[in-house]
Design an enzyme around this catalytic site. Structure first.
Site, short mmCIF file in Angstrom:
data_model
loop_
_atom_site.label_atom_id
_atom_site.label_comp_id
_atom_site.label_asym_id
_atom_site.label_seq_id
_atom_site.Cartn_x
_atom_site.Cartn_y
_atom_site.Cartn_z
N ASP A 20 7.76 -21.28 -26.62
CA ASP A 20 7.87 -19.82 -26.74
C ASP A 20 6.49 -19.16 -26.80
OD1 ASP A 20 9.20 -17.42 -26.90
OD2 ASP A 20 9.74 -17.61 -29.02
N ASN A 68 18.61 -16.09 -21.58
CA ASN A 68 17.48 -15.62 -20.77
C ASN A 68 17.92 -14.96 -19.46
OD1 ASN A 68 15.28 -18.32 -21.83
ND2 ASN A 68 15.37 -16.21 -22.59
#
Ligand code: IPE
Ligand code: IPE
Ligand code: MG
Length: 245
Positions: A20, A68
């Site tokens: 991330d 996502n």
């Protein structure tokens, strides 16, 4: 810089990483988010090589979640393109390091080009046995659990298994991760301290490691730091400390 010391006898068998911070890395440099993803792909290559070299047997990378898909269309498209180009580019890295590629997630949701490229590399690296690199793509743990429940209940309905015999082994066999051992060490970069729908069942007894380092900056030293930290912990699995010695 000096690498933290690692005991090669006590390596985590399975490391999973929530990669991330690509977007923030780019933003800090006044660039668009996609630039961060490109740099993130370089970290993937480096960390994969480092893990294989060290003797880690299973590395699982969270590359794209079911959630996502909700990102701006352009970002999703670029990520998919980046996946294709990375797979093409890194096939040699995988072969040179004797790494087998695998994937978990709803691969049918991926654009045909990505899926085909992925399956091609999976097939071509199928005989490699130094390490298994598993990419989580269009992966969501809840979706995985729902699919498992459907598959198991269908088998019960068709008298292939009895509901009395449903145990951890049966559940495991119906997850995407059926060929993988449980996660020993879960790393998340970028300072966020959450799981974001990743491997909920498989991390039941994993050691969790959070670092503020953004994924494009995550280096060999950071990896060694995480493993050294893991090795400093006592994994009791419910027992007492005294029982372990
Ligand atoms: C991780 O970086 C990569 C993916 C989720 C594909 P992010 O894109 O989430 O970066 P941040 O969290 O916005 O910084
Ligand atoms: C998790 O990161 C998914 C991947 C790393 C592929 P996100 O950036 O999507 O997670 P949230 O939305 O901040 O929880
Ligand atoms: Mg993020």
């Amino acid at each position: 810089m000096l690498l933290p010391e690692i005991n090669k006898e006590r390596l985590p068998r399975h490391i999973a990483i929530i990669m991330d911070g690509n977007g923030r890395w780019a933003k800090q440099r006044g660039k668009i988010r996609v630039f961060g993803h490109e740099q993130g792909a370089r970290s993937v290559r480096e960390i994969t090589e480092n893990c294989a070299e060290l003797g880690i047997k299973h590395l699982t990378l969270y590359a794209f979640s079911t959630e996502n898909w909700k990102r701006p269309k352009l970002e999703v498209q670029t990520l998919m393109k980046l996946l294709i180009s990375s797979l093409r580019k890194e096939i040699n890295t995988l072969q040179d390091n004797n790494i087998r590629l695998s994937a978990i997630g709803n691969l049918d949701a991926l654009p045909a080009k990505v899926k085909n490229e992925l399956l091609d590399v999976i097939e071509r690296t199928g005989a490699n046995n130094q390490m298994t690199l598993t990419l989580a793509l269009s992966y969501g743990s809840r979706e995985e659990i729902i699919n498992m429940a459907k598959a198991v209940s269908a088998k019960v309905k068709n008298n292939i298994i009895s509901s009395d015999n449903i145990d951890e082994y049966v559940i495991n066999q119906h997850l995407y991760t059926r060929d993988l051992p449980d996660v020993d060490l879960l790393i998340r970069t970028s300072g966020e301290q959450r799981i974001s729908n990743f491997l909920l069942w498989q991390i039941a007894y994993a050691e969790l490691y959070f670092t503020d380092v953004l994924w494009p900056d995550f280096s060999k030293t950071d990896l060694y730091q995480a493993i050294a930290d893991y090795q400093s912990r006592e994994r009791r699995f419910g027992k007492t400390s005294e029982q372990l010695t």
